[in-house]
Design a protein around this motif. Structure first.
Motif, PDB file in Angstrom:
ATOM      1  N   SER A   1      64.913  42.975  84.835  1.00 56.14           N
ATOM      2  CA  SER A   1      65.169  42.675  83.422  1.00 56.14           C
ATOM      3  C   SER A   1      66.014  41.414  83.269  1.00 56.14           C
ATOM      4  CB  SER A   1      65.856  43.860  82.735  1.00 56.14           C
ATOM      5  OG  SER A   1      64.968  44.956  82.668  1.00 56.14           O
TER       6      SER A   1
ATOM      7  N   ARG B   1      65.630  39.791  79.618  1.00 50.94           N
ATOM      8  CA  ARG B   1      65.722  40.907  78.656  1.00 50.94           C
ATOM      9  C   ARG B   1      67.190  41.249  78.398  1.00 50.94           C
ATOM     10  NH1 ARG B   1      60.721  44.668  79.205  1.00 50.94           N
ATOM     11  NH2 ARG B   1      59.337  43.413  80.498  1.00 50.94           N
TER      12      ARG B   1
ATOM     13  N   GLU C   1      60.222  52.046  70.395  1.00 49.02           N
ATOM     14  CA  GLU C   1      60.032  50.736  71.017  1.00 49.02           C
ATOM     15  C   GLU C   1      59.587  50.924  72.471  1.00 49.02           C
ATOM     16  OE1 GLU C   1      62.696  46.871  72.329  1.00 49.02           O
ATOM     17  OE2 GLU C   1      63.524  48.265  70.852  1.00 49.02           O
TER      18      GLU C   1
ATOM     19  N   ASN D   1      60.111  49.980  75.631  1.00 47.51           N
ATOM     20  CA  ASN D   1      61.106  49.297  76.453  1.00 47.51           C
ATOM     21  C   ASN D   1      61.278  50.111  77.736  1.00 47.51           C
ATOM     22  OD1 ASN D   1      62.543  51.547  75.583  1.00 47.51           O
ATOM     23  ND2 ASN D   1      63.836  50.402  74.185  1.00 47.51           N
ATOM     24  N   TYR D   2      62.244  49.720  78.555  1.00 51.24           N
ATOM     25  CA  TYR D   2      62.394  50.399  79.840  1.00 51.24           C
ATOM     26  C   TYR D   2      62.660  51.904  79.700  1.00 51.24           C
ATOM     27  CZ  TYR D   2      63.573  51.428  84.639  1.00 51.24           C
ATOM     28  OH  TYR D   2      63.598  51.994  85.886  1.00 51.24           O
TER      29      TYR D   2
END
Length: 190
Positions: free
Chosen positions: A69, A74, A140, A142-143
């Motif tokens: 990331s 990110r 969302e 995302n991770y």
């Protein structure tokens, strides 16, 4: 960049999805068979995934995610997202423990404190994660959402839990099946 792991590990899958289009080599190991020696040579913790990049070895999926990331620019995870990962990892760790125990010939359905604690952790955590999904905390992609997806899909793939009462987790999984790299990393096609 080289990622070492197996196609059936939920921890490896989350990193493969996170890497997305990032140029990397993926080394698929049978960590309980012929690949065990390579695992020993590459990771003293004897776990997967492991990442090698420009002379840097990273031995844990959570740390690999931070590393990747940061390279991808990110934003770091918030404290709430870190807590989400702690819950996801707790359920994942207990489920892996049950699967390995079953594969070792142990009766994980027995009324034994160790197995009871693993099952309790999994279901308590899944109920909490389902409430978070219902609350919109994983909308969302995302991770943390990737990790939740990998957990839920792996639990279903391995038939390790009954999703009664936490059906929103399956709905979450089904909603995200078309995300990039999800189909390409499906353990059913490994």
């Amino acid at each position: 960049m080289k990622l070492i792991g197996s196609t059936t590990s939920p921890y490896v899958r989350r990193i493969r999805i996170l890497l997305d289009e990032e140029p990397h080599e993926f080394v698929n190991l049978d960590i309980y068979g012929e690949g065990r020696d390579e695992l020993r040579r590459n990771n003293p913790a004897l776990k997967i995934p492991m990442l090698e990049d420009d002379g840097q070895d990273i031995y844990d999926s959570r740390i690999i995610a931070r590393y990747v990331s940061a390279k991808q620019g990110r934003d770091p995870l918030t404290w709430n997202q870190q807590n989400q990962l702690t819950l996801i990892d707790a359920a994942n760790d207990s489920a892996v423990t049950l699967l390995l125990s079953e594969r070792s010939g142990l009766d994980t359905s027995a009324d034994v404190m160790f197995f009871n604690l693993q099952r309790e952790r999994i279901m308590t955590t899944l109920r909490t994660l389902a409430a978070m999904v219902d609350d919109g905390q994983f909308e969302e992609w995302n991770y943390p959402a990737i990790c939740l997806y990998c957990l839920v899909d792996w639990l279903d793939f391995r038939s390790l839990v009954n999703f009664e009462g936490v059906e929103s987790l399956l709905s979450f999984r089904d909603h995200h099946r078309e995300q990039p790299w999800v189909a390409a990393t499906d353990p059913r096609t490994a």
